[in-house]
Design an enzyme around this catalytic site. Sequence first.
Site, PDB file in Angstrom:
ATOM      1  N   ALA A 156     -11.698  59.308  93.845  1.00  0.00           N
ATOM      2  CA  ALA A 156     -11.464  58.398  94.967  1.00  0.00           C
ATOM      3  C   ALA A 156     -12.546  57.339  95.123  1.00  0.00           C
ATOM      4  CB  ALA A 156     -11.362  59.227  96.246  1.00  0.00           C
ATOM      5  N   ASN A 212     -15.902  65.231  97.215  1.00  0.00           N
ATOM      6  CA  ASN A 212     -15.910  65.213  95.751  1.00  0.00           C
ATOM      7  C   ASN A 212     -16.553  63.940  95.211  1.00  0.00           C
ATOM      8  OD1 ASN A 212     -14.308  67.660  94.937  1.00  0.00           O
ATOM      9  ND2 ASN A 212     -12.986  66.753  96.482  1.00  0.00           N
ATOM     10  N   HIS A 240     -15.681  54.413 101.310  1.00  0.00           N
ATOM     11  CA  HIS A 240     -16.916  54.838 100.634  1.00  0.00           C
ATOM     12  C   HIS A 240     -17.730  53.601 100.257  1.00  0.00           C
ATOM     13  CE1 HIS A 240     -15.125  58.795 100.245  1.00  0.00           C
ATOM     14  NE2 HIS A 240     -14.083  58.258  99.641  1.00  0.00           N
TER      15      HIS A 240
HETATM   16  N1  NAD Z   1     -12.233  63.947  92.713  1.00  0.00           N
HETATM   17  C1  NAD Z   1     -11.838  63.337  93.826  1.00  0.00           C
HETATM   18  O1  NAD Z   1     -12.203  62.194  94.099  1.00  0.00           O
HETATM   19  C2  NAD Z   1     -10.925  64.069  94.758  1.00  0.00           C
HETATM   20  C3  NAD Z   1     -10.242  63.351  95.746  1.00  0.00           C
HETATM   21  C4  NAD Z   1      -9.382  64.038  96.565  1.00  0.00           C
HETATM   22  C5  NAD Z   1      -9.236  65.407  96.453  1.00  0.00           C
HETATM   23  N2  NAD Z   1      -9.937  66.084  95.524  1.00  0.00           N
HETATM   24  C6  NAD Z   1      -9.847  67.537  95.393  1.00  0.00           C
HETATM   25  O2  NAD Z   1      -8.714  67.865  94.612  1.00  0.00           O
HETATM   26  C7  NAD Z   1      -8.189  69.129  95.024  1.00  0.00           C
HETATM   27  C8  NAD Z   1      -6.701  68.978  95.314  1.00  0.00           C
HETATM   28  O3  NAD Z   1      -6.509  68.038  96.350  1.00  0.00           O
HETATM   29  P1  NAD Z   1      -5.083  67.936  97.091  1.00  0.00           P
HETATM   30  O4  NAD Z   1      -5.213  66.886  98.119  1.00  0.00           O
HETATM   31  O5  NAD Z   1      -3.993  67.847  96.093  1.00  0.00           O
HETATM   32  O6  NAD Z   1      -5.049  69.347  97.820  1.00  0.00           O
HETATM   33  P2  NAD Z   1      -3.828  70.042  98.582  1.00  0.00           P
HETATM   34  O7  NAD Z   1      -4.446  70.906  99.631  1.00  0.00           O
HETATM   35  O8  NAD Z   1      -2.809  69.054  98.998  1.00  0.00           O
HETATM   36  O9  NAD Z   1      -3.192  70.980  97.451  1.00  0.00           O
HETATM   37  C9  NAD Z   1      -3.920  72.009  96.839  1.00  0.00           C
HETATM   38  C10 NAD Z   1      -2.922  73.030  96.293  1.00  0.00           C
HETATM   39  O10 NAD Z   1      -3.637  73.957  95.499  1.00  0.00           O
HETATM   40  C11 NAD Z   1      -3.236  75.284  95.819  1.00  0.00           C
HETATM   41  N3  NAD Z   1      -4.376  76.168  95.554  1.00  0.00           N
HETATM   42  C12 NAD Z   1      -5.573  76.178  96.172  1.00  0.00           C
HETATM   43  N4  NAD Z   1      -6.382  77.106  95.609  1.00  0.00           N
HETATM   44  C13 NAD Z   1      -5.672  77.700  94.612  1.00  0.00           C
HETATM   45  C14 NAD Z   1      -5.957  78.711  93.672  1.00  0.00           C
HETATM   46  N5  NAD Z   1      -7.133  79.334  93.648  1.00  0.00           N
HETATM   47  N6  NAD Z   1      -5.002  79.064  92.791  1.00  0.00           N
HETATM   48  C15 NAD Z   1      -3.785  78.446  92.819  1.00  0.00           C
HETATM   49  N7  NAD Z   1      -3.451  77.472  93.685  1.00  0.00           N
HETATM   50  C16 NAD Z   1      -4.390  77.092  94.572  1.00  0.00           C
HETATM   51  C17 NAD Z   1      -2.827  75.227  97.290  1.00  0.00           C
HETATM   52  O11 NAD Z   1      -1.907  76.250  97.608  1.00  0.00           O
HETATM   53  C18 NAD Z   1      -2.210  73.828  97.388  1.00  0.00           C
HETATM   54  O12 NAD Z   1      -0.827  73.849  97.102  1.00  0.00           O
HETATM   55  C19 NAD Z   1      -9.015  69.545  96.252  1.00  0.00           C
HETATM   56  O13 NAD Z   1     -10.024  70.454  95.893  1.00  0.00           O
HETATM   57  C20 NAD Z   1      -9.633  68.248  96.720  1.00  0.00           C
HETATM   58  O14 NAD Z   1     -10.866  68.445  97.390  1.00  0.00           O
HETATM   59  C21 NAD Z   1     -10.758  65.430  94.664  1.00  0.00           C
END
Ligand code: NAD
Length: 289
Positions: A156, A212, A240
């Site tokens: 992001a 993140n 950001h």
């Molecule tokens: N790198 C970046 O810039 C950035 C930006 C946004 C989000 N993220 C990260 O990416 C990840 C996903 O984001 P999102 O918005 O899609 O989240 P979300 O909450 O919409 O979806 C996450 C999904 O993963 C599943 N889940 C969680 N832990 C699990 C596990 N141990 N085993 C199996 N399934 C599992 C949940 O049930 C959910 O369906 C998060 O950790 C978030 O912090 C990173």
Amino acid sequence: MNKTVMHELLEINRIESTFPLCSSENLADDHEQSVKVVGILGCGAIANIITNFAAEGKLGVDVNFFYDKDIERAENLASQVDGTVLLSIEDMLDKVDLVIEAASPQAVREVVPTIIGAGVDMIVMSVGALLDNELRERLDKLAKENNAKIYAPSGAIVGIDGIKAASIGKIQSASLVTRKPPRSLGISTDEEKILYEGKAGDAVLKFPMNINVAATLSLACGMEVDVKIIADPAVDRNMHEVHVIGEFGEFKTITENMPCATNPKTSTLAAYAAIRLLKSLNENLKIGT
Ligand SMILES: NC(=O)c1ccc[n+]([C@@H]2O[C@H](COP(=O)([O-])OP(=O)(O)OC[C@H]3O[C@@H](n4cnc5c(N)ncnc54)[C@H](O)[C@@H]3O)[C@@H](O)[C@H]2O)c1
């Protein structure tokens, strides 16, 4: 080409970048394995955007396998691409070239070692987990032993290419100010509130799902960036500001992100970054550091 041969070619390439006159250009050309079949770990907001692209035929790879601890979420995404829901991540490993983790930092700790240990490449979205030195070193070692790759997209934030280049010289300071609508930070407030000021390592522990970008910046420049997190009712986007000063000079970036419809904590750009990275894995001409 088997992975041992590829590994050797990578080594040749690395050595020859130090001694560029002895070129192995032709050998190095196809050193990267192409990615054709992708599996998804975590079927939430990011996975939803990626799967939509796949359903429209715009991804360039097949997203066929889905795993989520909430099986309904996996079923929902699988139905968009006629894909298969799996009941464990282990079931996915002999079927895919790469797994996209879009789940949680906990999933990175619990499941990613199994995937990397099986020699399967990964895109990791929950980059905050990688600030844990012990875990990162363990994953790096496993990846080397099993000839797997771990990719952390820029996510992001913008400026990751610049900060990577800048880190070749000395960086004097690197800071991030994150400003989000209070609901994106899971709180309610009518006035601006500084929730955190300090180093990225602590911020990631306190806001694991929200920070993140601080982790990605820190890993890209090899030092913990200074982080300020502000809940601001006056903004409706996740913002950001990055400021880096180093031997190269100075840069400032501002990112104003649209939140994902299904998860306001997450920015659409994060999913787009994963999609772009995925596409670049199969490209011969790669732009950017
Ligand atoms: N790198 C970046 O810039 C950035 C930006 C946004 C989000 N993220 C990260 O990416 C990840 C996903 O984001 P999102 O918005 O899609 O989240 P979300 O909450 O919409 O979806 C996450 C999904 O993963 C599943 N889940 C969680 N832990 C699990 C596990 N141990 N085993 C199996 N399934 C599992 C949940 O049930 C959910 O369906 C998060 O950790 C978030 O912090 C990173």
